[in-house]
Design a protein around this motif. Structure first.
Motif, PDB file in Angstrom:
ATOM      1  N   ASN A  45      47.423  42.292  40.761  1.00  8.84           N
ATOM      2  CA  ASN A  45      46.469  41.509  41.542  1.00  8.84           C
ATOM      3  C   ASN A  45      45.227  41.238  40.702  1.00  8.84           C
ATOM      4  O   ASN A  45      44.497  42.166  40.359  1.00  8.84           O
ATOM      5  CB  ASN A  45      46.043  42.321  42.776  1.00  8.84           C
ATOM      6  N   VAL A  46      44.993  40.007  40.357  1.00  7.02           N
ATOM      7  CA  VAL A  46      43.748  39.651  39.661  1.00  7.02           C
ATOM      8  C   VAL A  46      42.943  38.790  40.639  1.00  7.02           C
ATOM      9  O   VAL A  46      43.344  37.674  40.959  1.00  7.02           O
ATOM     10  CB  VAL A  46      44.025  38.875  38.357  1.00  7.02           C
ATOM     11  N   PRO A  47      41.855  39.320  41.158  1.00  6.02           N
ATOM     12  CA  PRO A  47      41.105  38.579  42.181  1.00  6.02           C
ATOM     13  C   PRO A  47      40.591  37.233  41.673  1.00  6.02           C
ATOM     14  O   PRO A  47      40.292  37.084  40.494  1.00  6.02           O
ATOM     15  CB  PRO A  47      39.940  39.513  42.510  1.00  6.02           C
ATOM     16  N   ASN A  48      40.489  36.280  42.569  1.00  7.79           N
ATOM     17  CA  ASN A  48      39.901  34.975  42.240  1.00  7.79           C
ATOM     18  C   ASN A  48      38.382  35.015  42.342  1.00  7.79           C
ATOM     19  O   ASN A  48      37.694  34.259  41.663  1.00  7.79           O
ATOM     20  CB  ASN A  48      40.419  33.885  43.176  1.00  7.79           C
ATOM     21  N   THR A  49      37.888  35.841  43.265  1.00  9.67           N
ATOM     22  CA  THR A  49      36.433  35.949  43.374  1.00  9.67           C
ATOM     23  C   THR A  49      35.970  37.031  42.400  1.00  9.67           C
ATOM     24  O   THR A  49      36.772  37.821  41.917  1.00  9.67           O
ATOM     25  CB  THR A  49      36.007  36.313  44.807  1.00  9.67           C
ATOM     26  N   GLU A  64      41.330  49.292  40.008  1.00  7.28           N
ATOM     27  CA  GLU A  64      42.467  50.000  40.612  1.00  7.28           C
ATOM     28  C   GLU A  64      43.788  49.398  40.149  1.00  7.28           C
ATOM     29  O   GLU A  64      44.781  50.100  39.961  1.00  7.28           O
ATOM     30  CB  GLU A  64      42.380  49.938  42.147  1.00  7.28           C
ATOM     31  N   GLU A  65      43.780  48.099  39.976  1.00 10.60           N
ATOM     32  CA  GLU A  65      44.999  47.444  39.503  1.00 10.60           C
ATOM     33  C   GLU A  65      45.308  47.844  38.066  1.00 10.60           C
ATOM     34  O   GLU A  65      46.474  47.969  37.685  1.00 10.60           O
ATOM     35  CB  GLU A  65      44.864  45.919  39.616  1.00 10.60           C
ATOM     36  N   GLY A 117      33.250  45.040  45.212  1.00 11.52           N
ATOM     37  CA  GLY A 117      34.547  45.325  45.839  1.00 11.52           C
ATOM     38  C   GLY A 117      35.707  44.768  45.023  1.00 11.52           C
ATOM     39  O   GLY A 117      36.705  45.452  44.788  1.00 11.52           O
ATOM     40  N   VAL A 118      35.577  43.527  44.571  1.00 10.12           N
ATOM     41  CA  VAL A 118      36.675  42.932  43.800  1.00 10.12           C
ATOM     42  C   VAL A 118      36.760  43.542  42.400  1.00 10.12           C
ATOM     43  O   VAL A 118      37.848  43.670  41.830  1.00 10.12           O
ATOM     44  CB  VAL A 118      36.598  41.384  43.709  1.00 10.12           C
ATOM     45  N   ASN A 164      31.325  40.332  43.787  1.00  7.34           N
ATOM     46  CA  ASN A 164      30.876  41.597  44.372  1.00  7.34           C
ATOM     47  C   ASN A 164      31.631  42.791  43.807  1.00  7.34           C
ATOM     48  O   ASN A 164      32.701  42.652  43.205  1.00  7.34           O
ATOM     49  CB  ASN A 164      30.952  41.535  45.906  1.00  7.34           C
ATOM     50  N   LEU A 199      38.653  46.593  42.860  1.00  6.47           N
ATOM     51  CA  LEU A 199      40.071  46.271  43.059  1.00  6.47           C
ATOM     52  C   LEU A 199      40.755  46.032  41.710  1.00  6.47           C
ATOM     53  O   LEU A 199      41.865  46.511  41.463  1.00  6.47           O
ATOM     54  CB  LEU A 199      40.194  45.014  43.940  1.00  6.47           C
ATOM     55  N   ARG A 241      36.852  31.527  41.938  1.00  3.56           N
ATOM     56  CA  ARG A 241      36.180  30.893  43.073  1.00  3.56           C
ATOM     57  C   ARG A 241      34.831  31.515  43.316  1.00  3.56           C
ATOM     58  O   ARG A 241      34.768  32.673  43.680  1.00  3.56           O
ATOM     59  CB  ARG A 241      37.054  31.000  44.327  1.00  3.56           C
TER      60      ARG A 241
END
Lengths: 302, 460
Positions: free
Chosen positions: A64-68, A80-81, A73-74, A71, A77, A227
């Motif tokens: 999972n690579v966040p788009n945002t 953790e990934e 939180g991402v 913050n 994340l 994003r």
């Protein structure tokens, strides 16, 4: 760097799929050497491709690579990934590195990146992009391999190329541009210097190497998929000015929505001529259509 | 009050409307003759066939007056929240505040069909570089630019991450045109690792607890933003009450789906069922009225089932439909080909499942958000389809591809393979553009072939 011609495979006939995603999926399904496959969620087609790849025989991992990115939180994340990816790799027989080992290899990679970036003036535009792509693939910096002994072209109309990842056969685009009187002075495709992470901060690296790894990769690589993706434009505009670029080749795969949607925005935002080239991933870099369009574009800039 | 169930044209509805009035039809404020909506430019209505019940009349009038409700909300001083892509979660939060109206600008994807391309929204999208290689949801861009279809929201929210690229790219384009968007991350739902804490989601999927916690933290950002826009506190108590109201709608819809899909004779046509299901996503800008509309439909359907009345023959092929269609007329076509809908997965099954009421409201909403079929793998989605196919006794699966949608290129293959391996049912994949008139013979052939296959299999 993948080669489209090698990857005619089981999803070759599916319509509406991005050629790069198709190439990757076919390669993943047919490759006999890999003991694991790692994909990311950065684009939806690759994420969906994982549904097919994970049903093959080789263990596969979807990161999972966040788009945002705005913050903590991402960022957490993403960290953790990275840990989860580590568990996947140790599950395949890898050994979890100590902090010391991780620091050592990060420093080695950091030096290698510096070395490649410093070699820019000593390599042709194609050699430079090839060296980065090779480094991204295996971490090696054998720049000598990419030199041909030919004189390096330094004059020509300075151009930038931007878009998603290139395939191996696309590298001849650099030659095509040069033969038309242009020179790619900024390769902003995904497989180029745009995809290289920031230099590590030595103090933070020693304090918490994994965190610094996450910061350097997640925090610094500008991409159209983010994003919002203003960072991409900020980075690109700064480089365009630095390298005195006079025209932009916007190279995108058909069915790649993420890049396709940026074309008009780029034209509106950046006050330079832009040539839109859509490719289907079938080694079209040398097609008459593309060569003629590049010729006309460079001619127009003279 | 009704004659026997029958599908009628818009013209026939005028006559039917007068008949219902003579019989003492009680209507709410937005009621009236259906054909008046054609004057607003909804020309597609002239080509559809409708259920002839008063309940269906109310459903259609409710749907077709949403824009008026949004404008009315603004005139009353309510804040308009445009929520994009998550299909069901954020509206539950928004409607927990008493001065907020939420809607999906994504819904503009039906405007080109409803107005038979007369609104020019796709041309606007073209002019902004979003051409026909994108999903028809690109009409949303045109709707924003023309400001002719919904009021420009006071606040825009959009989920990104495990979403389709088309929408994400179009929303980014919108953002670059000067519309501020609060982006929130929805991660790809993965299977929990062997020793990892996991939670059961509404709908039955499992997800790692850590992912649910992450989504909850993202929803907290949305809560704060909604509070700021509304100028009101959105506390847990209000949210719990909001969840209860949303569940009331979902329970009615579950009743309607169950009664319709399992009846021996089809008691409500596919088109009205599709519209009814869509109401669950954002309540068509009026939560209480959504419940009232659905209650009428449930009563109508239950009455018909009890009397053994309905549409089509009892031997109509029972089809499970995957993905929503951009052209509503295709739902009529299935019935003309001898099929009926017995089960659906329109990309928002998480908006139909009951939200847990025994958890903290934010955790319950996070569980719902990550249960989104689009957020997980196509394999998960196929498993859910298989379970629902068995539950409703469907005899075949029809996958409707959305032209240009990033998820459609590969998911159909995975779903077909899994459904076929597990259930051995016939499947067909069709593609439904915004206007199907020119390819109607092709679609008809595909649907007829599926129906014939189902009927042949019964003989074995």
């Amino acid at each position: 760097m993948m080669t489209a011609a090698e990857t005619e495979g089981s999803i070759g006939r599916v319509e509406g799929i991005c050629p790069f995603a198709r190439t990757f999926i076919n390669e993943a399904l047919t490759n006999q050497q890999a003991c694991g496959i790692i994909m990311t969620t950065l684009c939806d087609q690759m994420r969906r491709g994982f549904d097919i790849v994970c049903r093959g025989n080789t263990p596969a991992f979807l990161m999972n690579v966040p788009n945002t990115w705005q913050n903590t939180g991402v960022q957490k994340l993403y960290l953790e990934e990275l840990n989860r990816l580590g568990r996947f790799l140790t599950g395949l027989g890898g050994k979890a590195p100590s902090n010391g080992d991780l620091i050592k290899i990060m420093l080695e990679y950091g030096s290698a990146r510096k070395f490649i970036l410093a070699a820019k003036g000593h390599l042709s535009s194609r050699q430079y992009s090839e060296a980065i792509a090779k480094f991204n693939q295996d971490g090696k910096t054998d720049i000598e391999k990419h030199t041909t002994g030919k004189e390096i072209l330094t004059d020509g109309i300075p151009l930038a190329i931007i878009g998603g990842p290139l395939l191996r056969e696309d590298l001849c685009l650099f030659d095509v541009v040069e033969s038309c009187g242009g020179l790619i002075v900024l390769d902003a495709t995904e497989t180029s210097e745009r995809g290289m992470c920031a230099q590590f901060d030595r103090r933070r690296l020693h304090e918490d190497p994994l965190m610094e790894l996450a910061n350097a990769y997640f925090g610094s690589i500008p991409d159209a998929s983010r994003r919002p993706n203003n960072q991409l434009y900020d980075w690109f505009e700064q480089k365009l000015v630095c390298r005195k670029v006079r025209g932009i080749i916007f190279r995108r795969y058909v069915w790649c929505d993420i890049w396709h949607a940026e074309f008009y925005r780029l034209k509106q935002r950046i006050d330079l001529p832009v040539l839109d080239i859509d490719v289907s991933g079938k080694g079209e870099a040398l097609s008459a259509r593309i060569i003629q369009r590049i010729q006309a574009f460079v001619e127009m800039l003279r | 009050m009704n004659n026997g169930p029958k599908q009628i044209t818009l013209e026939e509805w005028d006559e039917r409307y007068m008949q219902l009035q003579r019989l003492g039809l009680c209507e709410v404020g937005y009621g009236g003759v259906l054909s008046r909506h054609v004057q607003d430019g909804d020309y597609r209505l002239l080509r559809l066939r409708y259920d002839n019940s008063a309940a269906a009349l109310r459903l259609w009038n409710f749907l077709l007056t949403e824009e008026e409700r949004l404008h009315q909300g603004r005139a009353e001083g309510k804040k308009i929240v445009g929520t994009m892509k998550d299909l069901g979660t954020v509206p539950v939060m928004a409607y927990s505040l008493d001065n907020v109206v939420a809607f999906y600008p994504d819904g503009a994807w039906w405007i080109p069909c409803m107005m038979e391309l007369s609104a020019g929204l796709l041309e606007v999208a073209d002019s902004l570089g979003i051409d026909e290689s994108f999903c028809p949801v690109r009409a949303m861009l045109g709707a924003f630019v023309t400001e002719a279809h919904f009021p420009i929201p006071d606040m825009l929210l959009c989920s990104v991450g495990a979403t389709c690229d088309d929408f994400s790219a179009i929303a980014q384009r919108l953002n670059a045109l000067g519309y501020p968007i609060l982006w929130w991350e929805i991660p790809h739902r993965r299977n929990p690792e062997p020793d990892e804490a996991a939670v059961r989601l509404p709908g039955g999927f499992l997800a790692p607890q850590s992912q649910v916690e992450f989504v909850e933290s993202e929803l907290e950002r949305i809560r704060a933003a909604l509070e700021k826009t509304a100028g009101q506190k959105l506390d847990d108590e209000s949210l719990s009450a909001g969840i209860k109201r949303a569940n009331k709608v979902r329970k009615l819809l579950a009743k309607l789906r169950n009664a319709t899909f399992t009846a021996d004779i089809c008691p409500l046509p596919a088109l009205e069922m599709l519209i009814a299901e869509m109401l669950a996503i954002h309540f068509c800008s009026d939560q209480d009225e959504t419940a009232a509309v659905l209650k009428d439909l449930v009563e109508e359907v239950e009455g018909r089932v009890k009397e053994g009345k309905g549409f089509l023959d009892a031997d109509a092929a029972r089809i499970f439909w995957v993905n929503p269609v951009a052209d509503l007329r295709v739902m009529n076509l299935l019935e003309e080909c001898g099929g009926r809908i017995c089960g659906t997965e329109y990309l928002f099954s998480h908006a139909l499942d009951t939200i847990p009421e025994n958890l903290s409201p934010m955790e319950a909403l996070a569980r719902m958000a990550i249960a989104d079929p689009m957020v997980g793998s196509s394999v998960d989605r196929a498993q859910r389809i298989c379970a629902d196919v068995q539950r409703f006794g469907s005899e075949a699966v029809l996958i409707s591809r959305i032209p240009g949608a990033s998820h459609c290129a590969l998911e159909g293959e995975v779903i077909c393979e899994i459904v076929h391996d597990k259930l051995g049912l016939p499947l067909v994949e069709i593609e439904v553009p915004v206007m199907t008139d020119s390819i109607r013979p092709k679609l008809q052939t595909q649907m007829e072939a599926l129906v014939e296959t189902v009927k042949e299999r019964r003989k074995i």
